[in-house]
Write a protein that holds these residues in place. Sequence first.
Motif, PDB file in Angstrom:
ATOM      1  N   ALA A  21       0.835  -1.198   0.000  1.00  0.00           N
ATOM      2  CA  ALA A  21       0.000   0.000   0.000  1.00  0.00           C
ATOM      3  C   ALA A  21       0.872   1.251   0.000  1.00  0.00           C
ATOM      4  O   ALA A  21       0.535   2.258  -0.630  1.00  0.00           O
ATOM      5  N   TRP A  24       2.011   2.147  -3.475  1.00  0.00           N
ATOM      6  CA  TRP A  24       0.953   2.842  -4.195  1.00  0.00           C
ATOM      7  C   TRP A  24       0.853   4.299  -3.746  1.00  0.00           C
ATOM      8  O   TRP A  24       0.702   5.207  -4.567  1.00  0.00           O
ATOM      9  N   ALA A  25       0.941   4.528  -2.449  1.00  0.00           N
ATOM     10  CA  ALA A  25       0.870   5.901  -1.932  1.00  0.00           C
ATOM     11  C   ALA A  25       2.039   6.731  -2.433  1.00  0.00           C
ATOM     12  O   ALA A  25       1.874   7.908  -2.787  1.00  0.00           O
ATOM     13  N   TYR A  57      -6.771  -2.789  -5.746  1.00  0.00           N
ATOM     14  CA  TYR A  57      -7.955  -3.104  -4.950  1.00  0.00           C
ATOM     15  C   TYR A  57      -7.663  -4.079  -3.815  1.00  0.00           C
ATOM     16  O   TYR A  57      -8.488  -4.242  -2.905  1.00  0.00           O
ATOM     17  N   HIS A  59      -5.310  -3.373  -1.789  1.00  0.00           N
ATOM     18  CA  HIS A  59      -4.892  -2.470  -0.713  1.00  0.00           C
ATOM     19  C   HIS A  59      -5.878  -1.340  -0.428  1.00  0.00           C
ATOM     20  O   HIS A  59      -5.938  -0.848   0.703  1.00  0.00           O
ATOM     21  N   PHE A  60      -6.629  -0.901  -1.439  1.00  0.00           N
ATOM     22  CA  PHE A  60      -7.477   0.277  -1.273  1.00  0.00           C
ATOM     23  C   PHE A  60      -8.873   0.021  -1.831  1.00  0.00           C
ATOM     24  O   PHE A  60      -9.015  -0.562  -2.909  1.00  0.00           O
ATOM     25  N   ALA A  65      -9.316   6.706  -1.198  1.00  0.00           N
ATOM     26  CA  ALA A  65      -8.521   6.084  -0.141  1.00  0.00           C
ATOM     27  C   ALA A  65      -7.037   6.146  -0.481  1.00  0.00           C
ATOM     28  O   ALA A  65      -6.191   6.364   0.394  1.00  0.00           O
ATOM     29  N   LEU A  66      -6.714   5.943  -1.748  1.00  0.00           N
ATOM     30  CA  LEU A  66      -5.317   6.066  -2.186  1.00  0.00           C
ATOM     31  C   LEU A  66      -4.829   7.502  -2.035  1.00  0.00           C
ATOM     32  O   LEU A  66      -3.715   7.746  -1.546  1.00  0.00           O
ATOM     33  N   ALA A  69      -4.056   8.227   1.493  1.00  0.00           N
ATOM     34  CA  ALA A  69      -2.791   7.606   1.903  1.00  0.00           C
ATOM     35  C   ALA A  69      -1.600   8.421   1.419  1.00  0.00           C
ATOM     36  O   ALA A  69      -0.601   8.568   2.136  1.00  0.00           O
TER      37      ALA A  69
END
Length: 204
Positions: A21, A24-25, A57, A59-60, A65-66, A69
């Motif tokens: 995650a 991705w952030a 999906y 992770h978020f 939501a992403l 983060a």
Amino acid sequence: MTDIITEQVGGRSERANRLSADDWAAAALEQISSHGVASVAVEPLARTLGVTKGSFYWHFPSRDALLQAALDRWEAYERDNIFSKLETVGDPKQRLGQLINLVAHDDKSHVIYKQLLKAMDHPLVQPVIGRVSRRRLEWVRDSFAAAGFTPDDARHRARLLYSAYVGFQQLNLQTPQDRPPQEEYEAYVAHLMDTLIHPPTNTP
């Protein structure tokens, strides 16, 4: 200094299996830095990271939501890698001087902050900018007070210092072609320190 964005894993062949995650952030924060908040989208980031949307999906639950983060990552970077480290500087005037020098030369953080200023009407961005601004003002005010300034003077100087920072970023947004050359910019930073942190002693 730990980079605000990139603490990525190694080769692309391993990344699909190990993507977290936080990866991705970090990618979303890089996208904000380059193209702004509105440009953050799942499919282009998945292509950049070399994975499918399924990884996202895992992770978020959503794009928001992403984005949250990514904003949390930026906020935590400032808290943990700037202000927490400066707390180890004993002399409050030196601490303020180091803050100004650090912020003045942290280009990546400037770029992200300017992109967030452009998106102040976004419901996720505004609370983060609000928290960060309050934390900055309180920290600078407390440092001025610790340096011996009166409570009123410490509060006013904190606002002046932060206004100078925000105003300089806004000016760069409005007239990027007029950014001063490096020598002039360094002179401006030094003048800011002398004016607010080391004012001249009044003489009869």
